[in-house]
Design a protein around this motif. Structure first.
Motif, PDB file in Angstrom:
ATOM      1  N   LEU A 379      -0.401   2.159  -1.787  1.00 19.79           N
ATOM      2  CA  LEU A 379      -0.542   2.295  -0.335  1.00 19.79           C
ATOM      3  C   LEU A 379       0.638   3.045   0.268  1.00 19.79           C
ATOM      4  O   LEU A 379       0.470   3.834   1.194  1.00 19.79           O
ATOM      5  CB  LEU A 379      -0.705   0.918   0.304  1.00 19.79           C
ATOM      6  CG  LEU A 379      -1.941   0.147  -0.190  1.00 19.79           C
ATOM      7  CD1 LEU A 379      -2.059  -1.188   0.513  1.00 19.79           C
ATOM      8  CD2 LEU A 379      -3.202   0.975  -0.026  1.00 19.79           C
ATOM      9  N   ARG A 380       1.822   2.832  -0.259  1.00 26.18           N
ATOM     10  CA  ARG A 380       2.963   3.653   0.168  1.00 26.18           C
ATOM     11  C   ARG A 380       2.709   5.124  -0.162  1.00 26.18           C
ATOM     12  O   ARG A 380       2.955   6.019   0.641  1.00 26.18           O
ATOM     13  CB  ARG A 380       4.239   3.197  -0.540  1.00 26.18           C
ATOM     14  CG  ARG A 380       5.027   2.098   0.156  1.00 26.18           C
ATOM     15  CD  ARG A 380       6.245   1.796  -0.672  1.00 26.18           C
ATOM     16  NE  ARG A 380       7.107   0.783  -0.077  1.00 26.18           N
ATOM     17  CZ  ARG A 380       7.947   0.033  -0.771  1.00 26.18           C
ATOM     18  NH1 ARG A 380       8.008   0.175  -2.079  1.00 26.18           N
ATOM     19  NH2 ARG A 380       8.692  -0.856  -0.163  1.00 26.18           N
ATOM     20  N   GLY A 381       2.230   5.367  -1.399  1.00 28.40           N
ATOM     21  CA  GLY A 381       1.985   6.741  -1.828  1.00 28.40           C
ATOM     22  C   GLY A 381       0.924   7.422  -1.000  1.00 28.40           C
ATOM     23  O   GLY A 381       1.071   8.587  -0.620  1.00 28.40           O
ATOM     24  N   LEU A 382      -0.158   6.699  -0.692  1.00 31.00           N
ATOM     25  CA  LEU A 382      -1.221   7.276   0.137  1.00 31.00           C
ATOM     26  C   LEU A 382      -0.736   7.526   1.551  1.00 31.00           C
ATOM     27  O   LEU A 382      -1.124   8.515   2.177  1.00 31.00           O
ATOM     28  CB  LEU A 382      -2.427   6.343   0.150  1.00 31.00           C
ATOM     29  CG  LEU A 382      -3.228   6.287  -1.161  1.00 31.00           C
ATOM     30  CD1 LEU A 382      -4.219   5.129  -1.137  1.00 31.00           C
ATOM     31  CD2 LEU A 382      -3.951   7.601  -1.398  1.00 31.00           C
ATOM     32  N   ASN A 383       0.106   6.656   2.057  1.00 31.18           N
ATOM     33  CA  ASN A 383       0.653   6.859   3.397  1.00 31.18           C
ATOM     34  C   ASN A 383       1.541   8.098   3.435  1.00 31.18           C
ATOM     35  O   ASN A 383       1.542   8.846   4.407  1.00 31.18           O
ATOM     36  CB  ASN A 383       1.457   5.636   3.819  1.00 31.18           C
ATOM     37  CG  ASN A 383       2.060   5.775   5.207  1.00 31.18           C
ATOM     38  OD1 ASN A 383       1.367   5.780   6.210  1.00 31.18           O
ATOM     39  ND2 ASN A 383       3.374   5.888   5.263  1.00 31.18           N
ATOM     40  N   LYS A 384       2.266   8.333   2.352  1.00 36.89           N
ATOM     41  CA  LYS A 384       3.202   9.462   2.291  1.00 36.89           C
ATOM     42  C   LYS A 384       2.504  10.783   1.973  1.00 36.89           C
ATOM     43  O   LYS A 384       2.752  11.803   2.617  1.00 36.89           O
ATOM     44  CB  LYS A 384       4.268   9.174   1.239  1.00 36.89           C
ATOM     45  CG  LYS A 384       5.290  10.290   1.016  1.00 36.89           C
ATOM     46  CD  LYS A 384       6.358   9.838   0.025  1.00 36.89           C
ATOM     47  CE  LYS A 384       7.361  10.940  -0.270  1.00 36.89           C
ATOM     48  NZ  LYS A 384       6.799  11.986  -1.151  1.00 36.89           N
ATOM     49  N   ASP A 385       1.601  10.765   0.973  1.00 34.26           N
ATOM     50  CA  ASP A 385       1.032  12.008   0.470  1.00 34.26           C
ATOM     51  C   ASP A 385      -0.443  12.208   0.789  1.00 34.26           C
ATOM     52  O   ASP A 385      -0.985  13.287   0.522  1.00 34.26           O
ATOM     53  CB  ASP A 385       1.210  12.074  -1.049  1.00 34.26           C
ATOM     54  CG  ASP A 385       2.674  12.078  -1.458  1.00 34.26           C
ATOM     55  OD1 ASP A 385       3.499  12.612  -0.696  1.00 34.26           O
ATOM     56  OD2 ASP A 385       2.994  11.533  -2.523  1.00 34.26           O
ATOM     57  N   GLY A 386      -1.106  11.185   1.325  1.00 30.16           N
ATOM     58  CA  GLY A 386      -2.519  11.321   1.651  1.00 30.16           C
ATOM     59  C   GLY A 386      -3.360  11.647   0.434  1.00 30.16           C
ATOM     60  O   GLY A 386      -3.142  11.120  -0.656  1.00 30.16           O
ATOM     61  N   LYS A 387      -4.323  12.562   0.607  1.00 30.14           N
ATOM     62  CA  LYS A 387      -5.244  12.893  -0.490  1.00 30.14           C
ATOM     63  C   LYS A 387      -4.545  13.616  -1.646  1.00 30.14           C
ATOM     64  O   LYS A 387      -5.126  13.769  -2.724  1.00 30.14           O
ATOM     65  CB  LYS A 387      -6.398  13.746   0.030  1.00 30.14           C
ATOM     66  CG  LYS A 387      -5.981  15.119   0.548  1.00 30.14           C
ATOM     67  CD  LYS A 387      -7.195  15.880   1.073  1.00 30.14           C
ATOM     68  CE  LYS A 387      -6.804  17.268   1.574  1.00 30.14           C
ATOM     69  NZ  LYS A 387      -7.984  18.012   2.098  1.00 30.14           N
ATOM     70  N   ASN A 388      -3.288  14.074  -1.426  1.00 30.14           N
ATOM     71  CA  ASN A 388      -2.535  14.748  -2.485  1.00 30.14           C
ATOM     72  C   ASN A 388      -1.757  13.768  -3.368  1.00 30.14           C
ATOM     73  O   ASN A 388      -1.033  14.187  -4.275  1.00 30.14           O
ATOM     74  CB  ASN A 388      -1.559  15.753  -1.875  1.00 30.14           C
ATOM     75  CG  ASN A 388      -2.282  16.893  -1.171  1.00 30.14           C
ATOM     76  OD1 ASN A 388      -3.294  17.389  -1.651  1.00 30.14           O
ATOM     77  ND2 ASN A 388      -1.779  17.292  -0.014  1.00 30.14           N
ATOM     78  N   PHE A 389      -1.880  12.479  -3.102  1.00 33.51           N
ATOM     79  CA  PHE A 389      -1.156  11.479  -3.887  1.00 33.51           C
ATOM     80  C   PHE A 389      -1.558  11.571  -5.360  1.00 33.51           C
ATOM     81  O   PHE A 389      -2.743  11.610  -5.694  1.00 33.51           O
ATOM     82  CB  PHE A 389      -1.462  10.075  -3.360  1.00 33.51           C
ATOM     83  CG  PHE A 389      -0.884   8.980  -4.200  1.00 33.51           C
ATOM     84  CD1 PHE A 389       0.485   8.749  -4.219  1.00 33.51           C
ATOM     85  CD2 PHE A 389      -1.704   8.190  -4.985  1.00 33.51           C
ATOM     86  CE1 PHE A 389       1.008   7.741  -5.007  1.00 33.51           C
ATOM     87  CE2 PHE A 389      -1.185   7.173  -5.771  1.00 33.51           C
ATOM     88  CZ  PHE A 389       0.183   6.948  -5.774  1.00 33.51           C
ATOM     89  N   SER A 390      -0.543  11.599  -6.240  1.00 30.60           N
ATOM     90  CA  SER A 390      -0.801  11.698  -7.677  1.00 30.60           C
ATOM     91  C   SER A 390      -0.081  10.626  -8.480  1.00 30.60           C
ATOM     92  O   SER A 390      -0.327  10.497  -9.683  1.00 30.60           O
ATOM     93  CB  SER A 390      -0.384  13.080  -8.197  1.00 30.60           C
ATOM     94  OG  SER A 390       1.021  13.238  -8.071  1.00 30.60           O
ATOM     95  N   GLY A 391       0.810   9.878  -7.848  1.00 31.09           N
ATOM     96  CA  GLY A 391       1.519   8.814  -8.555  1.00 31.09           C
ATOM     97  C   GLY A 391       2.531   9.304  -9.563  1.00 31.09           C
ATOM     98  O   GLY A 391       2.978   8.550 -10.433  1.00 31.09           O
TER      99      GLY A 391
END
Length: 435
Positions: A379-391
């Motif tokens: 959820l942190r990653g999605l908040n930061k990177d949105g649909k570009n989140f790759s982990g």
């Protein structure tokens, strides 16, 4: 199917937040609704299964407690209004959330950990909406998908069962929804679906990463592999591939047998270099026999330096063998480690106890902490990177579960390659070396 909706804004409040309530003996729908200051109708609306003609409230059931109508927090500062008006991350949970069997009880605990993560993310200004669907092993996922808005989610956590993966991943394949598969499944859907994030690591992936870092970190050691004569062991694949990598890099490696004579056993060890000992089994009886042999070797050669490199299973023996782990400067590779003395872990356990009136189940790993780690990371990653989140950025703030994702092929999803060495230092401290 029971649909549950949770909305966590970033507003502080005094009232108990919406949660899952575990039914105690003698409780009734009326009594529960009254104790939480809600109406029977509000409770039933949050738990559609209660409307069934033959519904019975049973001890141990997990039911949703909604906010009282019209009593969501109202008066906030301008700063808070700005935060809560921001777009919330929409999350779906498709897991068995019931009290029928062990799968359900473990997933309820995992889900509770996810909710605790949502609550803590409020403090970071991250708003999360969660829709959860009880999805036992015999559920028809297609029916759930037909009645839900999961395609509009930013992330879906689940499913638990392999046979439910295909329907769920096909449903969101052409959307921006990420599928977080938390636990072990079979199949190769990840090879052709870039929205899949597989947290669980298959043994070959895990051991390949362990070997890669082992060879780098212990290149100056004399490696000693002890054949423990365990015909049931599956660790031979690891030791074989490790020896091959060591040989390719011309790193010294000697093989001896647990039943060798003291003289032959001692020849495998170096009096000059530090020695790293590896067994070809993860079983406790053989481990204790090896330690007994090492004790004898150390008595005869007090200046020799010996360390142990173990297996994730050894963490289950910690309560019995911790002193031995410290004595032999032991390293244990694992993708998750429950540290009961960590102040952050204790704080989360206290919060869990306060929210849900129970302790976490005595499993390794702790499922609630796993859910918490997954929630905070994704959820942190999605908040930061949105649909570009790759982990791809390794999580350094995890409490229990290490995560670091790598893309699988050119059109595939993302596989977790994160793990750690749990190091039992000779000074009786424990260090976590994460990768």
């Amino acid at each position: 199917m029971i649909a549950m909706f949770f909305c966590f804004g970033a507003i502080a409040q005094d009232k108990k937040i919406q949660e899952i309530h575990t039914v105690k003996s003698g409780e009734t729908i009326y009594g529960i609704s009254r104790s939480y200051g809600i109406t029977v109708e509000e409770l039933k609306n949050a738990n559609p299964g209660m409307e069934a003609q033959n519904y019975e409230l049973k001890t141990g059931d997990n039911i949703v407690i909604p906010y009282p109508s019209g009593e969501m927090p109202g008066k906030v500062s301008n700063a808070q209004q700005t935060v809560t008006s921001a777009k919330a991350i929409k999350v779906g949970v498709v897991l068995p959330l019931h009290n029928i069997d062990g799968d359900g009880r473990r997933m309820v605990e995992y889900y509770r950990g996810l909710l605790l993560a949502c609550e803590d993310l409020k403090k970071e200004g991250i708003s999360v909406e969660v829709n959860a669907y009880n999805t036992p092993i015999d559920s028809n996922v297609d029916n759930i998908l037909a009645q839900s808005n999961l395609q509009n989610c930013d992330a879906i956590f689940g499913p638990l069962y392999t046979k439910q993966v295909k329907s769920l991943t096909s449903y969101v394949k052409n959307s921006d929804t990420k599928i977080v598969i938390p636990f072990s499944i079979s199949g190769n859907d990840i090879l052709s679906n870039q929205n899949i994030f597989q947290v669980y690591q298959k043994p070959d992936i895990f051991y390949n990463e362990v070997i890669r870092h082992f060879v780098y970190r212990f290149s100056n050691y004399n490696i000693v592999v002890i054949d423990c004569n365990d015909k049931t062991s599956d660790k031979g694949v690891f030791t074989f591939n490790l020896r091959k990598q060591l040989d390719d890099r011309k790193i010294a490696c000697n093989v001896t047998n647990l039943n060798s004579s003291p003289e032959i056993f001692a020849k495998a060890f170096s009096a000059i270099k530090p020695n790293m000992v590896i067994l070809n089994t993860g079983r406790s009886p053989e481990l204790n026999q090896v330690i007994s042999r090492l004790d004898g070797l150390m008595d005869a050669n007090p200046n020799i330096s010996i360390s142990l490199f173990g297996y994730t299973e050894w963490l289950m023996y910690e309560k019995y063998d911790k002193a031995k782990f410290f004595k032999y400067d032991t390293y244990i590779p694992t993708s998750s480690y429950y540290n009961p003395v960590s102040s952050k872990v204790k704080l989360l356990e206290d919060k869990y106890r306060k929210w849900f009136n129970s302790d976490m189940m005595d499993y390794l790993p702790r499922f609630a902490i796993t859910g918490y780690d997954h929630g905070m990371f994704f959820l942190r990653g999605l908040n930061k990177d949105g649909k570009n989140f790759s982990g791809k950025e390794a999580d350094k703030s995890f409490l229990q579960t290490s995560m670091h994702f790598m893309k699988v092929g050119s059109g595939g999803g993302y596989q977790n390659t994160g793990f750690m060495f749990v190091h039992y230092n000779k000074d009786t401290s424990i260090s976590i070396i994460s990768f």
